[in-house]
Scaffold this active site. Structure first.
Site, mmCIF file in Angstrom:
data_model
loop_
_atom_site.group_PDB
_atom_site.id
_atom_site.type_symbol
_atom_site.label_atom_id
_atom_site.label_comp_id
_atom_site.label_asym_id
_atom_site.label_seq_id
_atom_site.Cartn_x
_atom_site.Cartn_y
_atom_site.Cartn_z
ATOM 1 N N LYS A 1 -2.170 19.085 40.195
ATOM 2 C CA LYS A 1 -3.212 17.298 40.111
ATOM 3 C C LYS A 1 -2.089 16.451 39.633
ATOM 4 O O LYS A 1 -2.150 15.838 40.241
ATOM 5 C CB LYS A 1 -4.114 17.698 39.113
ATOM 6 N N ARG B 1 1.138 11.665 40.785
ATOM 7 C CA ARG B 1 2.023 11.045 41.338
ATOM 8 C C ARG B 1 2.699 11.154 42.020
ATOM 9 O O ARG B 1 3.349 10.315 42.518
ATOM 10 C CB ARG B 1 2.681 11.641 39.830
ATOM 11 N N GLY C 1 -9.474 10.228 35.861
ATOM 12 C CA GLY C 1 -9.127 9.520 34.423
ATOM 13 C C GLY C 1 -7.580 9.280 35.415
ATOM 14 O O GLY C 1 -6.963 8.120 35.231
ATOM 15 N N ARG D 1 -15.605 6.768 30.173
ATOM 16 C CA ARG D 1 -14.425 6.827 29.902
ATOM 17 C C ARG D 1 -13.280 5.728 29.133
ATOM 18 O O ARG D 1 -13.819 5.007 29.730
ATOM 19 C CB ARG D 1 -13.282 8.060 30.676
ATOM 20 N N SER E 1 -0.776 10.401 25.026
ATOM 21 C CA SER E 1 -1.347 10.088 26.839
ATOM 22 C C SER E 1 -0.752 10.163 27.491
ATOM 23 O O SER E 1 0.318 8.873 27.417
ATOM 24 C CB SER E 1 -2.380 9.345 26.097
ATOM 25 N N GLN F 1 -1.668 9.703 30.283
ATOM 26 C CA GLN F 1 -1.531 8.724 30.875
ATOM 27 C C GLN F 1 -1.216 7.492 31.110
ATOM 28 O O GLN F 1 -1.077 6.312 31.320
ATOM 29 C CB GLN F 1 -3.283 8.880 31.404
ATOM 30 N N ASP G 1 -5.618 20.000 28.647
ATOM 31 C CA ASP G 1 -6.845 20.156 29.516
ATOM 32 C C ASP G 1 -7.705 22.053 29.441
ATOM 33 O O ASP G 1 -8.329 22.522 30.490
ATOM 34 C CB ASP G 1 -6.754 19.905 31.213
ATOM 35 N N ARG H 1 -15.483 17.110 26.164
ATOM 36 C CA ARG H 1 -15.639 18.306 26.312
ATOM 37 C C ARG H 1 -15.551 19.321 24.645
ATOM 38 O O ARG H 1 -16.272 19.995 24.961
ATOM 39 C CB ARG H 1 -13.833 18.609 26.626
HETATM 40 C C1 S3P Z 1 -2.850 13.992 32.981
HETATM 41 C C2 S3P Z 1 -3.000 13.764 31.261
HETATM 42 C C3 S3P Z 1 -3.976 14.364 30.346
HETATM 43 C C4 S3P Z 1 -4.541 15.330 30.769
HETATM 44 C C5 S3P Z 1 -5.275 14.953 32.881
HETATM 45 C C6 S3P Z 1 -4.111 15.083 33.401
HETATM 46 C C7 S3P Z 1 -1.525 13.278 33.467
HETATM 47 O O1 S3P Z 1 -5.015 12.634 29.991
HETATM 48 O O2 S3P Z 1 -6.039 15.896 30.791
HETATM 49 O O3 S3P Z 1 -5.512 16.060 33.417
HETATM 50 O O4 S3P Z 1 -1.536 13.713 34.703
HETATM 51 O O5 S3P Z 1 -0.483 12.472 33.428
HETATM 52 P P1 S3P Z 1 -4.452 11.752 29.013
HETATM 53 O O6 S3P Z 1 -3.225 11.558 29.225
HETATM 54 O O7 S3P Z 1 -5.642 11.408 28.867
HETATM 55 O O8 S3P Z 1 -3.742 13.165 27.404
#
Ligand code: S3P
Length: 452
Positions: free
Chosen positions: A34, A39, A107, A135, A181, A183, A334, A365
């Site tokens: 995913k 990306r 997210g 969130r 994170s 993200q 995750d 969670r």
């Molecule tokens: C992800 C980063 C993680 C993960 C999410 C995918 C990503 O989140 O939990 O399922 O693809 O960058 P966080 O960056 O909030 O930890």
């Protein structure tokens, strides 16, 4: 400019039940990763020319990102199952979308896309479903505002829907991330692509590095050095000319985790999971399960498009409880729902430390795992940010109905529990599984799982 509409009422619930199953066996490849799928679309958008992608995850989350890329100016085409082509506009040339960018449950999609938009002088409204609207978004909006983006409107506490106006001239910053994170890191790096000069992200705990790997693969200049004991310092040179490269998306280790743990706990199972992404920043679960005594053999480790992949041969195993340190959390963030299931079948206690980030995932969670364990007679305790599960040495009572709270991984984890527990396990709603693992039920049934 479009205005945000109220989040759609959730579709009818789709309950599902898993029952004690005979041995699971077979050879399968779970859908594409995913993180890499999101990306590849967004970097495709920021590249001039055609990026061809194979093995893209066609889950709802990624399809929402594909629609957003199209709304921002890319020509996005599906060529066949998992085969997609993105003709991008290049860094600096996004179009202003004339519709709300609706990321559904995702997210990752929304936060990464905010980073992309923040570096361009366009205005966009970001929204999502009821889970995503709960969130936290400040974690990305704050650094993006420092880089010149304007938050024109947001729901209380900076939540979705958010109307963002990107910077005319993005400002390169040095950003010390207060959270582990990927993200947040990726949003800042994506915005930094449009900034003149160097953008630096310092992370105290290293998180998944797919953004850095893929940007380098497309020709961006990055310098990455260690920072402290577990961290990294990442510096990106802005305004690169990204060149299209083919992408082959490996199988998602976070999805492979479900059949993998199922095979460990259903007696007599023997399974091969093909071409699973083996990036060391994603392998915390494998490491932990091996410590617990899991029979997992890695076969044919190889490179695929700048990422390591491996086939995993998994056999049913007697597991024993271990302690999982907080420092390992980013590499398996995750995977805690399904680790909690493995722990329930292990002998002894499994202590999982430092789980605060689990509270802000698709659901809380930590609370959802605890409630699911309680509903199925598993002894456990949450204290602060730690979870301890007292395993039943191969026996779990089951018989409960688990509330999934719009969380795909809670649904899949507890269905896995039901394949080996004494009584069946039900989940109230399996519809969100399609966000990350379309075909989950069929794939599991094909291995011998009794899910229906
Ligand atoms: C992800 C980063 C993680 C993960 C999410 C995918 C990503 O989140 O939990 O399922 O693809 O960058 P966080 O960056 O909030 O930890």
């Amino acid at each position: 400019m479009p205005t945000a509409s109220p989040a759609a009422t959730p579709a009818a619930l789709a309950p599902l039940v898993a029952r004690r199953s005979e041995r699971l066996s077979g050879r399968v490849r779970v859908p594409g990763d995913k993180s890499i799928s999101h990306r590849s679309l967004l970097i495709g958008l920021l590249t001039v020319g055609a990026t061809e992608i194979e093995g893209l995850l066609e889950g709802e989350d990624v399809l929402a990102t594909a629609r957003a890329c199209a709304a921002l100016g890319a020509a996005v085409e599906r060529l066949g199952p998992g085969r997609w082509r993105v003709r991008g506009v290049g860094v600096g040339s996004l179009l202003e979308p004339d519709q709300v960018l609706d990321f559904g449950n995702s997210g990752t999609g929304v936060r990464l896309a905010m980073g992309v938009v923040a570096g361009h002088p366009v205005e966009a409204v970001f929204d999502g479903d009821q889970s995503l609207r709960r969130r936290p978004m400040r974690r990305v909006l704050e650094p993006l505002a420092r880089m010149g983006a304007a938050i024109i409107e947001a729901a209380p506490d900076g939540r979705l829907p958010v109307r963002l106006k990107g910077a005319e001239d993005a400002i390169p910053i040095v950003f010390e991330s207060p959270l582990p994170s990927a993200q947040v890191k990726s949003a800042v790096l994506f915005c930094g692509l449009a900034a003149p000069g160097e953008t630096t992200v310092i992370e105290v705990e290293a998180t998944r590095d797919h953004t850095e790997r893929m940007l380098a693969y497309f020709g961006a200049e990055l310098a990455i050095t260690p920072h402290g004991e577990h961290g990294k310092r990442i510096t990106l040179k802005g305004r690169p000319e990204l060149r299209p490269r083919p992408i082959a998306v490996p199988a998602d280790p976070s999805s492979a985790a479900f059949p993998l743990v199922a095979a460990l706990i259903v007696p007599g199972s023997d399974l091969i999971l093909e071409s699973v992404l083996a990036n060391p920043l994603r392998t915390g679960l494998l490491h932990t399960l091996k410590q617990m005594g899991a029979g997992i053999e890695e076969i044919d480790r190889r490179e695929q498009g700048g990422e390591p992949v491996v086939d995993l041969h998994v056999r049913a195993s007697k597991l024993r409880g271990v302690e999982v340190p907080a420092a390992r959390a980013p590499s398996m963030i995750d995977e805690y729902p399904v680790l909690a299931i493995a722990a329930a079948f292990a002998e002894g206690e499994t202590m999982m430390r430092g789980l605060s980030e689990l509270r802000v995932k698709e659901s809380d969670r930590l609370a959802a795992i605890a409630a699911g364990l309680a509903a199925n007679g598993v002894e456990h305790e949450v204290s602060g940010d730690d979870l301890v599960v007292r395993g039943g040495a191969g026996r779990v009572q089951g018989g409960g109905t688990v509330m999934t709270h719009m969380d795909h991984r809670i649904a899949m984890a507890f269905l896995v529990m039901g394949l080996a527990s004494d009584q069946p396990v039900a989940v109230d709603d399996a519809s969100l599984i399609a966000t990350s693992f379309p075909g989950f039920t069929e794939l599991m049934r094909g291995l011998g799982a009794d899910i229906g």
